[in-house]
Motif scaffolding. Structure first.
Motif, PDB file in Angstrom:
ATOM      1  N   ILE A  25      83.566 -96.908  21.550  1.00 39.96           N
ATOM      2  CA  ILE A  25      84.056 -96.719  22.911  1.00 39.96           C
ATOM      3  C   ILE A  25      84.639 -98.016  23.444  1.00 39.96           C
ATOM      4  O   ILE A  25      85.807 -98.099  23.819  1.00 39.96           O
ATOM      5  N   THR A  26      83.825 -99.052  23.466  1.00 39.78           N
ATOM      6  CA  THR A  26      84.230-100.374  23.938  1.00 39.78           C
ATOM      7  C   THR A  26      83.151-101.349  23.500  1.00 39.78           C
ATOM      8  O   THR A  26      81.993-100.952  23.347  1.00 39.78           O
ATOM      9  N   PRO A  27      83.463-102.611  23.247  1.00 42.60           N
ATOM     10  CA  PRO A  27      82.400-103.560  22.924  1.00 42.60           C
ATOM     11  C   PRO A  27      81.431-103.708  24.098  1.00 42.60           C
ATOM     12  O   PRO A  27      81.852-103.804  25.250  1.00 42.60           O
ATOM     13  N   GLY A  28      80.136-103.705  23.806  1.00 44.92           N
ATOM     14  CA  GLY A  28      79.135-103.931  24.840  1.00 44.92           C
ATOM     15  C   GLY A  28      78.933-105.419  25.082  1.00 44.92           C
ATOM     16  O   GLY A  28      79.507-106.275  24.398  1.00 44.92           O
ATOM     17  N   THR A  73      87.020-101.118  15.436  1.00 46.11           N
ATOM     18  CA  THR A  73      87.744-101.318  16.684  1.00 46.11           C
ATOM     19  C   THR A  73      87.128-100.427  17.756  1.00 46.11           C
ATOM     20  O   THR A  73      86.087 -99.808  17.550  1.00 46.11           O
ATOM     21  N   SER A  74      87.786-100.349  18.901  1.00 45.34           N
ATOM     22  CA  SER A  74      87.273 -99.553  20.020  1.00 45.34           C
ATOM     23  C   SER A  74      88.431 -98.875  20.734  1.00 45.34           C
ATOM     24  O   SER A  74      89.566 -99.361  20.721  1.00 45.34           O
ATOM     25  N   ALA A  75      88.119 -97.751  21.382  1.00 46.16           N
ATOM     26  CA  ALA A  75      89.131 -97.074  22.177  1.00 46.16           C
ATOM     27  C   ALA A  75      89.684 -98.013  23.242  1.00 46.16           C
ATOM     28  O   ALA A  75      90.889 -98.067  23.477  1.00 46.16           O
ATOM     29  N   ILE A  76      88.782 -98.760  23.879  1.00 43.24           N
ATOM     30  CA  ILE A  76      89.168 -99.836  24.785  1.00 43.24           C
ATOM     31  C   ILE A  76      88.766-101.132  24.100  1.00 43.24           C
ATOM     32  O   ILE A  76      87.572-101.413  23.952  1.00 43.24           O
ATOM     33  N   ARG A  77      89.732-101.905  23.670  1.00 43.85           N
ATOM     34  CA  ARG A  77      89.458-103.035  22.780  1.00 43.85           C
ATOM     35  C   ARG A  77      88.495-104.060  23.365  1.00 43.85           C
ATOM     36  O   ARG A  77      87.700-104.661  22.640  1.00 43.85           O
ATOM     37  N   TYR A  78      88.555-104.270  24.670  1.00 39.21           N
ATOM     38  CA  TYR A  78      87.769-105.330  25.294  1.00 39.21           C
ATOM     39  C   TYR A  78      86.621-104.740  26.116  1.00 39.21           C
ATOM     40  O   TYR A  78      86.685-103.577  26.536  1.00 39.21           O
ATOM     41  N   PRO A  79      85.558-105.516  26.350  1.00 34.93           N
ATOM     42  CA  PRO A  79      84.367-104.993  27.027  1.00 34.93           C
ATOM     43  C   PRO A  79      84.660-104.444  28.424  1.00 34.93           C
ATOM     44  O   PRO A  79      85.229-105.134  29.263  1.00 34.93           O
ATOM     45  N   VAL A  80      84.240-103.210  28.634  1.00 35.85           N
ATOM     46  CA  VAL A  80      84.361-102.535  29.929  1.00 35.85           C
ATOM     47  C   VAL A  80      82.974-102.412  30.545  1.00 35.85           C
ATOM     48  O   VAL A  80      82.033-101.946  29.891  1.00 35.85           O
ATOM     49  N   LEU A  81      82.864-102.824  31.795  1.00 32.23           N
ATOM     50  CA  LEU A  81      81.598-102.714  32.518  1.00 32.23           C
ATOM     51  C   LEU A  81      81.811-101.870  33.770  1.00 32.23           C
ATOM     52  O   LEU A  81      82.849-101.974  34.434  1.00 32.23           O
ATOM     53  N   ILE A  82      80.831-101.036  34.063  1.00 34.98           N
ATOM     54  CA  ILE A  82      80.813-100.258  35.301  1.00 34.98           C
ATOM     55  C   ILE A  82      79.595-100.705  36.103  1.00 34.98           C
ATOM     56  O   ILE A  82      78.462-100.573  35.632  1.00 34.98           O
ATOM     57  N   ASP A  83      79.841-101.263  37.264  1.00 36.65           N
ATOM     58  CA  ASP A  83      78.751-101.839  38.066  1.00 36.65           C
ATOM     59  C   ASP A  83      77.948-102.849  37.258  1.00 36.65           C
ATOM     60  O   ASP A  83      76.724-102.934  37.380  1.00 36.65           O
ATOM     61  N   PRO A 114      98.272 -97.157   8.520  1.00 39.93           N
ATOM     62  CA  PRO A 114      98.526 -95.713   8.410  1.00 39.93           C
ATOM     63  C   PRO A 114      97.731 -95.012   7.328  1.00 39.93           C
ATOM     64  O   PRO A 114      97.623 -93.777   7.352  1.00 39.93           O
ATOM     65  N   ASP A 115      97.170 -95.753   6.360  1.00 44.50           N
ATOM     66  CA  ASP A 115      96.419 -95.125   5.271  1.00 44.50           C
ATOM     67  C   ASP A 115      94.927 -95.046   5.560  1.00 44.50           C
ATOM     68  O   ASP A 115      94.156 -94.601   4.700  1.00 44.50           O
ATOM     69  N   ALA A 116      94.510 -95.458   6.743  1.00 50.10           N
ATOM     70  CA  ALA A 116      93.081 -95.507   7.052  1.00 50.10           C
ATOM     71  C   ALA A 116      92.603 -94.204   7.682  1.00 50.10           C
ATOM     72  O   ALA A 116      93.222 -93.677   8.601  1.00 50.10           O
ATOM     73  N   LEU A 117      91.479 -93.690   7.176  1.00 50.05           N
ATOM     74  CA  LEU A 117      90.761 -92.600   7.824  1.00 50.05           C
ATOM     75  C   LEU A 117      90.233 -93.116   9.155  1.00 50.05           C
ATOM     76  O   LEU A 117      89.696 -94.219   9.227  1.00 50.05           O
ATOM     77  N   ILE A 118      90.360 -92.327  10.218  1.00 48.56           N
ATOM     78  CA  ILE A 118      89.902 -92.740  11.542  1.00 48.56           C
ATOM     79  C   ILE A 118      88.613 -92.000  11.866  1.00 48.56           C
ATOM     80  O   ILE A 118      88.583 -90.761  11.861  1.00 48.56           O
ATOM     81  N   VAL A 119      87.554 -92.755  12.142  1.00 48.60           N
ATOM     82  CA  VAL A 119      86.251 -92.175  12.471  1.00 48.60           C
ATOM     83  C   VAL A 119      85.937 -92.488  13.932  1.00 48.60           C
ATOM     84  O   VAL A 119      85.539 -93.603  14.268  1.00 48.60           O
ATOM     85  N   PRO A 120      86.108 -91.507  14.842  1.00 53.59           N
ATOM     86  CA  PRO A 120      85.779 -91.733  16.238  1.00 53.59           C
ATOM     87  C   PRO A 120      84.278 -91.543  16.471  1.00 53.59           C
ATOM     88  O   PRO A 120      83.697 -90.537  16.052  1.00 53.59           O
ATOM     89  N   LEU A 121      83.665 -92.493  17.142  1.00 50.82           N
ATOM     90  CA  LEU A 121      82.233 -92.402  17.412  1.00 50.82           C
ATOM     91  C   LEU A 121      82.011 -91.682  18.744  1.00 50.82           C
ATOM     92  O   LEU A 121      82.044 -92.272  19.814  1.00 50.82           O
ATOM     93  N   GLY A 122      81.804 -90.376  18.655  1.00 50.58           N
ATOM     94  CA  GLY A 122      81.474 -89.605  19.836  1.00 50.58           C
ATOM     95  C   GLY A 122      82.660 -88.942  20.507  1.00 50.58           C
ATOM     96  O   GLY A 122      83.834 -89.214  20.218  1.00 50.58           O
ATOM     97  N   GLY A 123      82.326 -88.036  21.452  1.00 50.10           N
ATOM     98  CA  GLY A 123      83.328 -87.213  22.104  1.00 50.10           C
ATOM     99  C   GLY A 123      84.303 -87.978  22.967  1.00 50.10           C
ATOM    100  O   GLY A 123      85.484 -87.609  23.058  1.00 50.10           O
ATOM    101  N   ALA A 124      83.844 -89.046  23.626  1.00 51.19           N
ATOM    102  CA  ALA A 124      84.748 -89.808  24.491  1.00 51.19           C
ATOM    103  C   ALA A 124      85.871 -90.440  23.677  1.00 51.19           C
ATOM    104  O   ALA A 124      87.034 -90.454  24.114  1.00 51.19           O
ATOM    105  N   VAL A 125      85.542 -90.937  22.495  1.00 49.55           N
ATOM    106  CA  VAL A 125      86.570 -91.536  21.640  1.00 49.55           C
ATOM    107  C   VAL A 125      87.487 -90.446  21.087  1.00 49.55           C
ATOM    108  O   VAL A 125      88.698 -90.654  20.948  1.00 49.55           O
ATOM    109  N   GLU A 126      86.922 -89.281  20.775  1.00 42.18           N
ATOM    110  CA  GLU A 126      87.770 -88.173  20.329  1.00 42.18           C
ATOM    111  C   GLU A 126      88.812 -87.825  21.383  1.00 42.18           C
ATOM    112  O   GLU A 126      89.962 -87.516  21.057  1.00 42.18           O
ATOM    113  N   GLN A 127      88.436 -87.862  22.655  1.00 41.86           N
ATOM    114  CA  GLN A 127      89.394 -87.579  23.715  1.00 41.86           C
ATOM    115  C   GLN A 127      90.537 -88.601  23.705  1.00 41.86           C
ATOM    116  O   GLN A 127      91.701 -88.237  23.906  1.00 41.86           O
TER     117      GLN A 127
END
Length: 213
Positions: A46-49, A123-133, A166-179
């Motif tokens: 999702i994003t780096p913690g 990698t991450s859907a959002i490359r850099y750390p995202v914080l909420i509150d 382009p030759d890499a299999l993409i493995v999304p971790l969880g539903g948010a990344v799938e979106q």
């Protein structure tokens, strides 16, 4: 950055490292930009913690202080920092799927070592750390694909990043990344056939991961 003592969150969660701020949301820079062009599997979180952010900066500080090249330091960050909080379970699941046999490795654990790291692009859907509150972003509230800033990071950073391997299999971790990947598929940025759908997020915060798996 201080080099005489270990780096901590307080050293990094400062305005000088902040890339974006909107309401409850903050995005901070972390040195997670390195791309491995030989990758055969791209695991997308999702994003780096905050913990990953600390490891990344500590690895960078130690490596540069030792006189290593920026390229080698950035590559090491990918191995040391990526998915550090739940790597054991992630390796277990990848081994179950037989990923290691397709790459000629004894275990998916080798993807984080010199033996096999060339095959993995973490990698991450959002490359850099995202914080909420001030807390790690979980991928929900706001939605990755419905928030203007987060969607921009997916389109402007993740899309070209995955296009370069382009030759890499993409493995999304969880539903948010799938979106996020669905957005890229709909926009014609990636091929849906590259994506391993239904892979749960292995974080301890995902109480349903075993049932999902």
């Amino acid at each position: 950055l201080p080099l005489r003592r270990p780096i901590n969150e307080a050293d990094l969660l400062r305005p000088s490292f902040r890339l974006e701020r909107e309401g409850r949301l903050d995005i901070f820079y972390a040195p997670m930009d390195w791309l491995r062009p030989t990758a055969r599997i791209a695991i997308v979180g999702i994003t780096p913690g905050k913990g990953t952010m600390v490891i990344a900066y500590q690895t960078a500080a130690d490596g540069l202080a030792a006189g290593r090249t920026p390229a080698s330091v950035l590559n090491e960050i990918k191995s040391k920092a990526s998915f550090s909080g739940f790597r054991g379970l992630l390796v277990q699941w990848l081994d179950y799927l037989g990923v290691q046999s397709h790459l000629g490795l004894s275990s998916a654990a080798a993807l984080w070592t010199a033996e096999g790291q060339r095959y993995l692009h973490p990698t991450s859907a959002i490359r850099y750390p995202v914080l909420i509150d001030g807390k790690n972003y979980s991928g929900r509230s706001p939605s990755i694909v419905r928030h203007q800033i987060l969607e921009r990071y997916v389109m402007d950073l993740l899309a070209p990043e995955l296009a370069k391997i382009p030759d890499a299999l993409i493995v999304p971790l969880g539903g948010a990344v799938e979106q996020a990947l669905d957005l890229l598929i709909d926009e014609g940025c990636i091929d849906a056939m590259r994506c391993l759908r239904g892979f749960p997020h292995p974080s301890g915060a995902n109480g349903r991961k075993t049932a999902q798996w």
